[in-house]
Write a protein that holds these residues in place. Structure first.
Motif, short mmCIF file in Angstrom:
data_model
loop_
_atom_site.label_atom_id
_atom_site.label_comp_id
_atom_site.label_asym_id
_atom_site.label_seq_id
_atom_site.Cartn_x
_atom_site.Cartn_y
_atom_site.Cartn_z
N LEU A 132 24.39 18.41 -13.84
CA LEU A 132 24.48 19.14 -15.09
C LEU A 132 24.02 20.58 -14.94
O LEU A 132 23.30 20.93 -14.00
N THR A 133 24.49 21.39 -15.86
CA THR A 133 24.03 22.78 -15.96
C THR A 133 23.39 22.93 -17.34
O THR A 133 23.87 22.36 -18.32
N TYR A 134 22.32 23.70 -17.39
CA TYR A 134 21.58 23.83 -18.65
C TYR A 134 20.90 25.19 -18.73
O TYR A 134 20.79 25.93 -17.72
N LEU A 135 20.45 25.53 -19.92
CA LEU A 135 19.72 26.78 -20.16
C LEU A 135 18.22 26.49 -20.16
O LEU A 135 17.73 25.81 -21.07
N PRO A 136 17.49 26.94 -19.15
CA PRO A 136 16.07 26.61 -19.07
C PRO A 136 15.24 27.17 -20.22
O PRO A 136 14.15 26.66 -20.49
N ASP A 137 15.74 28.19 -20.90
CA ASP A 137 15.01 28.74 -22.05
C ASP A 137 15.05 27.78 -23.24
O ASP A 137 14.18 27.84 -24.12
N SER A 138 16.06 26.91 -23.28
CA SER A 138 16.22 25.99 -24.40
C SER A 138 15.89 24.55 -24.05
O SER A 138 15.64 23.73 -24.95
N LYS A 145 20.28 20.24 -27.00
CA LYS A 145 20.45 21.68 -27.12
C LYS A 145 20.08 22.36 -25.80
O LYS A 145 19.01 22.13 -25.25
N GLY A 146 20.98 23.15 -25.27
CA GLY A 146 20.75 23.85 -24.02
C GLY A 146 21.55 23.29 -22.87
O GLY A 146 21.63 23.91 -21.80
N VAL A 147 22.16 22.13 -23.05
CA VAL A 147 22.99 21.54 -21.99
C VAL A 147 24.37 22.18 -22.04
O VAL A 147 25.03 22.22 -23.08
N HIS A 187 21.04 27.10 -15.18
CA HIS A 187 20.54 26.41 -14.00
C HIS A 187 21.38 25.18 -13.71
O HIS A 187 21.93 24.56 -14.61
N HIS A 188 21.45 24.84 -12.43
CA HIS A 188 22.19 23.67 -11.97
C HIS A 188 21.20 22.63 -11.47
O HIS A 188 20.24 22.96 -10.77
N ARG A 199 16.41 14.22 -5.96
CA ARG A 199 16.40 15.47 -6.68
C ARG A 199 16.45 16.63 -5.72
O ARG A 199 16.00 16.56 -4.59
N LYS A 200 16.98 17.75 -6.18
CA LYS A 200 16.94 18.95 -5.38
C LYS A 200 15.50 19.36 -5.15
O LYS A 200 14.66 19.27 -6.05
#
Length: 245
Positions: free
Chosen positions: A51-57, A35-37, A9-10, A79-80
């Motif tokens: 930033l981009t990140y993993l929403p599961d983490s 963790k997840g970034v 996700h962005h 914010r978006k």
């Protein structure tokens, strides 16, 4: 590969409270350890976090908590829309809170300068030490609160910056008994940060006002005809008509 790309996700935020480029470096370092970034970019001049990140983490709440732990805040107004369902009332409340914090910092800096000046004069006229140091302690608390908070956050996330150096200098001056010098350093540093923040705010406002002058549409020459199109639909290399006035 496609599955992994869909999981990333962005997010973009506006960060309030940065005083210098080292603040941006500190935020980047702290968020990179989450963790997840995947990627982190902090633009100091624009007060923007991308930033981009993993929403599961990792969740947006975790990101926001880490930034707030560092002594900064994320403004909902930037914010978006699809990242957080904040109402207009919530955005106004956060904007109002940011202004109150800014005013509080300004008032504390002024109080610090006044107390330091009074303490210095009292010391010069050989007033009782207890009275002199009472003024110095008041000035130190007023000017050193934000410095100490930023220094502790930097030490916590192993990202040393000038707040740590200034805190060390102030503590060292107090330890050797040079109270006036230590409080002077704290007061002048707090004043410098306040002036820098204000100058950056004016520069950002000037840039924003300049960008707002850009028209939403432009006249483009296509196949011998002048068409009025949204700026986003105009391609590089096209001919734009600029009329007098």
């Amino acid at each position: 590969i496609m599955a992994l790309e869909n999981q990333v996700h962005h997010a973009e935020f506006k960060i309030a409270g940065m005083d210098c480029p080292s603040c941006a470096a500190k935020i980047t370092s702290a968020l990179s350890k989450l963790k997840g970034v995947e990627t982190v970019e902090v633009q100091f001049a624009a007060e923007k976090l991308i930033l981009t990140y993993l929403p599961d983490s990792l969740s947006l709440a975790d990101i926001e908590k880490r930034v707030r732990d560092l002594g900064y805040s994320l403004e909902a107004s930037e914010r978006k829309a699809d990242l957080r369902g904040s109402s207009e009332g919530q955005k106004k409340d956060e904007s109002r809170t940011h202004r109150l914090r800014s005013n509080l910092r300004q008032n504390l800096t002024i109080i610090s300068a006044v107390l330091f000046a009074l303490g210095f004069v009292l010391e010069w006229v050989s007033s009782p030490l207890l009275i002199v140091r009472s003024f110095y302690i008041g000035a130190l608390v007023s000017s050193g609160f934000y410095i100490a908070r930023s220094a502790l956050a930097s030490i916590r996330y192993l990202s040393l910056d000038m707040n740590v150096l200034m805190s060390s200098a102030i503590i060292g001056a107090l330890v050797i008994g040079e109270w006036s010098e230590g409080v002077m350093v704290a007061t002048l540093f707090a004043l410098a940060q306040l002036l820098e923040a204000r100058s950056m705010a004016r520069a950002r406002k000037a840039i924003t006002d300049l960008m707002n002058l850009a028209p939403p549409q432009a006249s483009v020459l296509r196949e011998g005809k002048a068409l009025s199109l949204p700026v986003a639909e105009i391609a590089v290399g096209e001919t734009i008509l600029v009329r007098p006035g």
